[in-house]
Design a protein around this motif. Sequence first.
Motif, PDB file in Angstrom:
ATOM      1  N   UNK A  39       0.828  -1.212   0.000  1.00  0.00           N
ATOM      2  CA  UNK A  39       0.000   0.000   0.000  1.00  0.00           C
ATOM      3  C   UNK A  39       0.858   1.256   0.000  1.00  0.00           C
ATOM      4  N   UNK A  40       1.923   1.263   0.814  1.00  0.00           N
ATOM      5  CA  UNK A  40       2.796   2.437   0.869  1.00  0.00           C
ATOM      6  C   UNK A  40       3.461   2.691  -0.475  1.00  0.00           C
ATOM      7  N   UNK A  41       3.879   1.622  -1.155  1.00  0.00           N
ATOM      8  CA  UNK A  41       4.551   1.774  -2.443  1.00  0.00           C
ATOM      9  C   UNK A  41       3.593   2.278  -3.513  1.00  0.00           C
ATOM     10  N   UNK A  42       2.421   1.646  -3.616  1.00  0.00           N
ATOM     11  CA  UNK A  42       1.519   1.981  -4.710  1.00  0.00           C
ATOM     12  C   UNK A  42       0.668   3.223  -4.438  1.00  0.00           C
ATOM     13  N   UNK A  44      -6.851  12.782  -1.151  1.00  0.00           N
ATOM     14  CA  UNK A  44      -6.612  11.348  -1.234  1.00  0.00           C
ATOM     15  C   UNK A  44      -6.472  10.738   0.150  1.00  0.00           C
ATOM     16  N   UNK A  45      -7.107   9.563   0.339  1.00  0.00           N
ATOM     17  CA  UNK A  45      -7.012   8.818   1.581  1.00  0.00           C
ATOM     18  C   UNK A  45      -6.587   7.406   1.270  1.00  0.00           C
ATOM     19  N   UNK A  56      -4.476  -2.309 -11.958  1.00  0.00           N
ATOM     20  CA  UNK A  56      -5.314  -2.892 -10.914  1.00  0.00           C
ATOM     21  C   UNK A  56      -4.728  -2.630  -9.538  1.00  0.00           C
ATOM     22  N   UNK A  57      -3.400  -2.714  -9.418  1.00  0.00           N
ATOM     23  CA  UNK A  57      -2.747  -2.429  -8.136  1.00  0.00           C
ATOM     24  C   UNK A  57      -2.897  -0.954  -7.759  1.00  0.00           C
ATOM     25  N   UNK A  58      -2.774  -0.056  -8.736  1.00  0.00           N
ATOM     26  CA  UNK A  58      -2.956   1.367  -8.459  1.00  0.00           C
ATOM     27  C   UNK A  58      -4.382   1.666  -8.015  1.00  0.00           C
ATOM     28  N   UNK A  59      -5.355   1.050  -8.673  1.00  0.00           N
ATOM     29  CA  UNK A  59      -6.752   1.273  -8.303  1.00  0.00           C
ATOM     30  C   UNK A  59      -7.062   0.706  -6.924  1.00  0.00           C
ATOM     31  N   UNK A 114     -13.426  -6.121  -6.272  1.00  0.00           N
ATOM     32  CA  UNK A 114     -12.958  -7.497  -6.133  1.00  0.00           C
ATOM     33  C   UNK A 114     -11.520  -7.521  -5.620  1.00  0.00           C
ATOM     34  N   UNK A 115     -10.700  -6.577  -6.078  1.00  0.00           N
ATOM     35  CA  UNK A 115      -9.275  -6.586  -5.728  1.00  0.00           C
ATOM     36  C   UNK A 115      -9.031  -6.335  -4.254  1.00  0.00           C
ATOM     37  N   UNK A 116     -10.023  -5.803  -3.524  1.00  0.00           N
ATOM     38  CA  UNK A 116      -9.840  -5.558  -2.099  1.00  0.00           C
ATOM     39  C   UNK A 116      -9.647  -6.860  -1.321  1.00  0.00           C
ATOM     40  N   UNK A 117     -10.193  -7.962  -1.854  1.00  0.00           N
ATOM     41  CA  UNK A 117     -10.048  -9.238  -1.164  1.00  0.00           C
ATOM     42  C   UNK A 117      -9.345 -10.296  -1.985  1.00  0.00           C
ATOM     43  N   UNK A 118      -8.739  -9.894  -3.112  1.00  0.00           N
ATOM     44  CA  UNK A 118      -8.076 -10.839  -4.014  1.00  0.00           C
ATOM     45  C   UNK A 118      -6.747 -10.262  -4.465  1.00  0.00           C
ATOM     46  N   UNK A 119      -5.775 -11.112  -4.696  1.00  0.00           N
ATOM     47  CA  UNK A 119      -4.498 -10.676  -5.257  1.00  0.00           C
ATOM     48  C   UNK A 119      -4.762 -10.043  -6.623  1.00  0.00           C
ATOM     49  N   UNK A 120      -4.454  -8.751  -6.817  1.00  0.00           N
ATOM     50  CA  UNK A 120      -4.762  -8.080  -8.087  1.00  0.00           C
ATOM     51  C   UNK A 120      -4.102  -8.724  -9.296  1.00  0.00           C
TER      52      UNK A 120
END
Length: 321
Positions: free
Chosen positions: A4-7, A309-310, A248-251, A190-196
Amino acid sequence: MTAHAFFSRSRNVVALALLCCLLWGSSYPAIKSGYALFGIAAGDLFTQLLFAGWRFLAAGALLLAAAAALGRRLAPAGARAWGRLALLGVTQTALQYLFFYVGLAHTTGVKASILNATGTFFSVMLAHWLHADDRLSPRKLLGCAIGFVGVMVVNLGRGPLDFEFSLLGEGCIVAAALVLAASSIYGRRISQGTDPVVMTGWQLAIGGAVLLAVGEAGGGSLHGFTPGSSLLLAYLALLSAAAFSVWSLLLKHNRVSLVTAFNFMVPVFGTALSALFLGEQVLQWKYAAALALVCVGIWLVTQQAAAARRPAATLGGQPAR
């Protein structure tokens, strides 16, 4: 450093989003060149779908193989998770690219790249209804209005009252942008609970398989495999695998309106690369005006999103080309 910190770090968001836009911008001349190398006619829809199907099936397979090599779990947990991935693959890959490939066959790469920017405004509008912390504001509404004016300008003909727009060409490109915006927000959830990366791999593989099935059922036939055409197809698969997974990781880790606003660079890259590789004419007043208006519109949209942004963990629940 956590993912999260990186992306979510500002400079990383800018660099990675621009990389995705450069890759997607390069797809316009690459697809047009692929049609020429494989001898695919503008009206040969089912062969176009075969071309797209092989591209995305290969891209999905590459991502899933990479995820497996990294020791990540590939199989979703339960029938419901499989259903969500199937829906995402059918919409974000199959349906979106059905519209996109048909539209690109009936318009220029320059026009398509600029029209595709409508997806940014669709995303902003949809995020207003689906995310409590990503609401529309007067500034965002003004930005959307200016951007849509820019999209209309690119369709002007030789005279100010001559509006060039066909459903098979420009209409399909706009439809593809709308489908992408809606499915991207669904994919973000979906990506909140799955590997993007795993999610994107299955999405591309499922969508590619659907496109192949439809192309085969319709009598499509893809010939003309040479070293050059095969390398081009491999490039398209690689750019899809890289751009979709990073997007997907950025989103997942940022606001929808902040990330999707970088899509304005897709028409910039697409226009420049179409001119460079396809020899399409870009030195027209309408293209310059359209790009300027689209950029101003999206700049207005992003100002508030960047300031407020949060962390993505506070969001109620997702890409993109």
